[in-house]
Design an enzyme around this catalytic site. Sequence first.
Site, mmCIF file in Angstrom:
data_model
loop_
_atom_site.group_PDB
_atom_site.id
_atom_site.type_symbol
_atom_site.label_atom_id
_atom_site.label_comp_id
_atom_site.label_asym_id
_atom_site.label_seq_id
_atom_site.Cartn_x
_atom_site.Cartn_y
_atom_site.Cartn_z
ATOM 1 N N SER A 194 50.162 -84.843 20.401
ATOM 2 C CA SER A 194 50.337 -86.270 20.146
ATOM 3 C C SER A 194 49.304 -87.150 20.842
ATOM 4 O O SER A 194 49.022 -88.241 20.364
ATOM 5 C CB SER A 194 51.745 -86.703 20.538
ATOM 6 O OG SER A 194 52.034 -86.322 21.863
ATOM 7 N N HIS A 222 54.022 -85.056 14.145
ATOM 8 C CA HIS A 222 52.857 -85.794 13.622
ATOM 9 C C HIS A 222 52.272 -85.159 12.370
ATOM 10 O O HIS A 222 51.177 -85.526 11.947
ATOM 11 C CB HIS A 222 51.781 -85.897 14.701
ATOM 12 C CG HIS A 222 52.242 -86.689 15.877
ATOM 13 N ND1 HIS A 222 52.300 -88.070 15.869
ATOM 14 C CD2 HIS A 222 52.728 -86.299 17.071
ATOM 15 C CE1 HIS A 222 52.784 -88.482 17.022
ATOM 16 N NE2 HIS A 222 53.054 -87.431 17.769
ATOM 17 N N LYS A 251 58.190 -91.314 12.034
ATOM 18 C CA LYS A 251 56.732 -91.475 12.029
ATOM 19 C C LYS A 251 56.253 -91.598 10.578
ATOM 20 O O LYS A 251 56.487 -92.624 9.964
ATOM 21 C CB LYS A 251 56.107 -90.347 12.831
ATOM 22 C CG LYS A 251 56.437 -90.563 14.321
ATOM 23 C CD LYS A 251 56.053 -89.465 15.267
ATOM 24 C CE LYS A 251 56.473 -89.906 16.677
ATOM 25 N NZ LYS A 251 56.460 -88.827 17.647
HETATM 26 C C1 LIG Z 1 57.314 -88.908 18.911
HETATM 27 C C2 LIG Z 1 57.413 -87.472 19.251
HETATM 28 C C3 LIG Z 1 58.650 -86.887 19.448
HETATM 29 C C4 LIG Z 1 59.916 -87.703 19.542
HETATM 30 O O1 LIG Z 1 60.329 -88.185 18.318
HETATM 31 P P1 LIG Z 1 61.196 -89.524 18.262
HETATM 32 O O2 LIG Z 1 61.834 -89.487 16.942
HETATM 33 O O3 LIG Z 1 60.228 -90.645 18.438
HETATM 34 O O4 LIG Z 1 62.181 -89.453 19.395
HETATM 35 C C5 LIG Z 1 58.707 -85.519 19.618
HETATM 36 N N1 LIG Z 1 57.585 -84.775 19.626
HETATM 37 C C6 LIG Z 1 56.372 -85.320 19.481
HETATM 38 C C7 LIG Z 1 55.166 -84.445 19.501
HETATM 39 C C8 LIG Z 1 56.245 -86.688 19.310
HETATM 40 O O5 LIG Z 1 55.043 -87.243 19.203
#
Ligand SMILES: *Cc1c(COP(=O)(O)O)cnc(C)c1O
Length: 400
Positions: A194, A222, A251
């Site tokens: 990320s 992602h 996302k």
């Molecule tokens: C954003 C993210 C999460 C968490 O997801 P949310 O739905 O925002 O709690 C988990 N793993 C990665 C790699 C992320 O970037």
Amino acid sequence: MKPDRALLRSRALSRFDENLRARLAELESASLLRTPLEVRGATAPRIDVDGRPVLAFSSNDYLSLAGHPALRAALAEGARVWGAGAGASRLISGTQSPHREAERQLAAHVGLPRALLFGSGYAANVGTTQALVGREDVVLSDELNHASLIDGCRLSRARVLVYRHADVDHVASLLAEHRRHHRSALIVTDALFSMDGDLAPLADLRALADLHGAGLLVDEAHTVGVLGEGGRGACAQLGVRPDALVGTLGKALGLAGAFVAGSAELVRWVENRARSFVFSTAMPPAIAFAVPGALELARAADEGRARLLRHASAIRAVAARVGAPAPRAEGPIVPLIIGDPAATMAVSRALLERGFHVQGIRPPTVPPGTSRLRIVPQAGHTDADVDALVSALADTLSHD
Ligand SMILES: *Cc1c(COP(=O)(O)O)cnc(C)c1O
């Protein structure tokens, strides 16, 4: 009982608050204090900050779906028909049909037999990891994994072996040395990291897991909606079968929440044993109701995905010129490493002045000395939007 108004008005700090105030001051003097930017309008490629239009280059709304009229309408319709809240954990109050339907469609989307919804990706990773391994087991975790996987490893009480970032040889030697001392072993990794934007060596990790009878958990936060044919994710793109695949809905899919997908056995086990599922109120039914529509939009977004990746390449070219090298990045996330947290935040502020929101990322999100801008374009940005950002970056970073 009436609240004590004098107490509410009192300016005197308790000793506990005094202590926190001092710790906040320490964070501030190290340039590590965080305050979110206040945004007035909807999530979109161009946001409203204090009445001023600002191009958003820090959201994970990759396909610009969060503001899509069809998703807004689906949420409204879902709430009208199914109510505002779920009322309790699904194991307690029962499960509503939209949750089951969303799970069927999510499983089909990533090509695995079953799926289970969670309230967030954080909850999905913590709960799934904690459910899959325990005291007798060993878990191998990439040093750059997301905080939610790290926390899941800790909560599981399994032996945790942290391997050097994306280093398959390191994973191989750890498995060779430790696997036989444990009941089971699990490799956990982000698919696309990320904060660095590079892909995990998923095929090699799968081969090692098979060789040692270990499981593989891949966090596709992602990549679902972003990579692979129809946005089916990194595992689908590479033809790698994970034992557990975590995807997020907040996302690229523009909603909120997350899911874990895997075999019927794995999903049944997680449903029974993941504490963040069992002891947490179900996702609002309106969100589950909107999932099929979000998947349909994501599958139809081939053009948007191509534009997103083209934008990222253009930004990556300028980042390579003006920042420290981040050679491995290849997807939609572009890290521009500056190093010092104060310098990073100064550049972020200068960009905001010029109409670009590019959040600075500091420890503990990234290792000390690697503070960076994390630049994320969207399908909804135009070429002109990206050109403008590229010139602003070149200007801002060559002037200091
Ligand atoms: C954003 C993210 C999460 C968490 O997801 P949310 O739905 O925002 O709690 C988990 N793993 C990665 C790699 C992320 O970037």
